[in-house]
Design a protein around this motif. Structure first.
Motif, PDB file in Angstrom:
ATOM      1  N   UNK A   1      29.908 -26.152  36.812  1.00 35.90           N
ATOM      2  CA  UNK A   1      30.391 -27.511  36.914  1.00 35.90           C
ATOM      3  C   UNK A   1      31.822 -27.477  37.437  1.00 35.90           C
ATOM      4  N   UNK A   2      32.125 -28.352  38.362  1.00 33.96           N
ATOM      5  CA  UNK A   2      33.461 -28.448  38.947  1.00 33.96           C
ATOM      6  C   UNK A   2      34.122 -29.752  38.494  1.00 33.96           C
ATOM      7  N   UNK A   3      35.410 -29.844  38.707  1.00 36.35           N
ATOM      8  CA  UNK A   3      36.151 -31.064  38.403  1.00 36.35           C
ATOM      9  C   UNK A   3      36.846 -31.541  39.674  1.00 36.35           C
ATOM     10  N   UNK A   4      37.166 -32.824  39.682  1.00 37.61           N
ATOM     11  CA  UNK A   4      37.911 -33.379  40.803  1.00 37.61           C
ATOM     12  C   UNK A   4      38.688 -34.584  40.323  1.00 37.61           C
ATOM     13  N   UNK A  48      23.346 -32.978  40.568  1.00 43.21           N
ATOM     14  CA  UNK A  48      22.092 -33.726  40.477  1.00 43.21           C
ATOM     15  C   UNK A  48      22.094 -34.805  39.400  1.00 43.21           C
ATOM     16  N   UNK A  49      23.251 -35.189  38.915  1.00 37.21           N
ATOM     17  CA  UNK A  49      23.388 -36.251  37.934  1.00 37.21           C
ATOM     18  C   UNK A  49      24.626 -37.075  38.278  1.00 37.21           C
ATOM     19  N   UNK A  50      24.723 -38.292  37.730  1.00 39.36           N
ATOM     20  CA  UNK A  50      25.939 -39.074  37.965  1.00 39.36           C
ATOM     21  C   UNK A  50      27.164 -38.363  37.397  1.00 39.36           C
ATOM     22  N   UNK A  51      28.255 -38.404  38.131  1.00 37.50           N
ATOM     23  CA  UNK A  51      29.498 -37.788  37.671  1.00 37.50           C
ATOM     24  C   UNK A  51      30.100 -38.608  36.535  1.00 37.50           C
ATOM     25  N   UNK A  52      30.790 -37.926  35.638  1.00 42.01           N
ATOM     26  CA  UNK A  52      31.497 -38.600  34.543  1.00 42.01           C
ATOM     27  C   UNK A  52      32.973 -38.629  34.873  1.00 42.01           C
ATOM     28  N   UNK A  53      33.560 -39.826  34.839  1.00 39.70           N
ATOM     29  CA  UNK A  53      34.977 -39.994  35.141  1.00 39.70           C
ATOM     30  C   UNK A  53      35.668 -40.689  33.982  1.00 39.70           C
ATOM     31  N   UNK A  54      36.936 -40.359  33.788  1.00 35.20           N
ATOM     32  CA  UNK A  54      37.750 -40.999  32.761  1.00 35.20           C
ATOM     33  C   UNK A  54      38.329 -42.302  33.276  1.00 35.20           C
ATOM     34  N   UNK A  55      39.134 -42.962  32.466  1.00 36.41           N
ATOM     35  CA  UNK A  55      39.765 -44.215  32.902  1.00 36.41           C
ATOM     36  C   UNK A  55      40.855 -43.949  33.940  1.00 36.41           C
ATOM     37  N   UNK A  56      41.105 -44.945  34.748  1.00 39.49           N
ATOM     38  CA  UNK A  56      42.199 -44.850  35.721  1.00 39.49           C
ATOM     39  C   UNK A  56      43.516 -44.727  34.972  1.00 39.49           C
ATOM     40  N   UNK A  57      44.414 -43.942  35.510  1.00 37.98           N
ATOM     41  CA  UNK A  57      45.755 -43.785  34.945  1.00 37.98           C
ATOM     42  C   UNK A  57      46.721 -44.477  35.887  1.00 37.98           C
ATOM     43  N   UNK A  58      47.001 -45.737  35.624  1.00 43.02           N
ATOM     44  CA  UNK A  58      47.923 -46.480  36.478  1.00 43.02           C
ATOM     45  C   UNK A  58      48.666 -47.518  35.663  1.00 43.02           C
ATOM     46  N   UNK A  59      49.841 -47.879  36.070  1.00 41.34           N
ATOM     47  CA  UNK A  59      50.618 -48.871  35.320  1.00 41.34           C
ATOM     48  C   UNK A  59      49.844 -50.184  35.202  1.00 41.34           C
ATOM     49  N   UNK A  60      49.908 -50.795  34.021  1.00 46.19           N
ATOM     50  CA  UNK A  60      49.284 -52.095  33.815  1.00 46.19           C
ATOM     51  C   UNK A  60      47.786 -52.069  33.668  1.00 46.19           C
ATOM     52  N   UNK A  61      47.190 -50.886  33.389  1.00 52.46           N
ATOM     53  CA  UNK A  61      45.728 -50.829  33.265  1.00 52.46           C
ATOM     54  C   UNK A  61      45.245 -51.179  31.868  1.00 52.46           C
ATOM     55  N   UNK A  62      46.164 -51.602  30.982  1.00 55.45           N
ATOM     56  CA  UNK A  62      45.765 -52.042  29.648  1.00 55.45           C
ATOM     57  C   UNK A  62      45.712 -50.944  28.609  1.00 55.45           C
ATOM     58  N   UNK A  63      46.099 -49.724  28.976  1.00 50.98           N
ATOM     59  CA  UNK A  63      46.068 -48.627  27.984  1.00 50.98           C
ATOM     60  C   UNK A  63      47.435 -48.440  27.385  1.00 50.98           C
TER      61      UNK A  63
END
Length: 63
Positions: A1-4, A48-63
């Motif tokens: 498994x790779x990451x991007x 062969x499966x949908x990729x799993x991604x975390x939340x966006x890291x950007x100012x004002x994204x509500x986190x």
């Protein structure tokens, strides 16, 4: 498994940086203080499966 990462820079959007080198390795997109990174999303590339991604890291994204 790779990451991007999917990322945007101040003057460019929709960029992708792949890391297929395994645990403990690091990839760099380059240093540019005027065209800095403004958004980062980390993802797992699951074959062969949908990729799993975390939340966006950007100012004002509500986190």
């Amino acid at each position: 498994m790779a990451v991007y990462t999917l990322y945007d820079r101040r003057n460019n959007t929709g960029l992708r940086l792949d890391n297929h080198d395994g645990n403990g390795s690091t990839k760099y997109s380059g240093m540019d203080t005027t065209n800095y990174v403004s958004k980062v999303t980390a993802c797992l590339n699951i074959q062969l499966n949908p990729d799993r991604c975390g939340p966006d890291d950007r100012p004002g994204d509500g986190r």
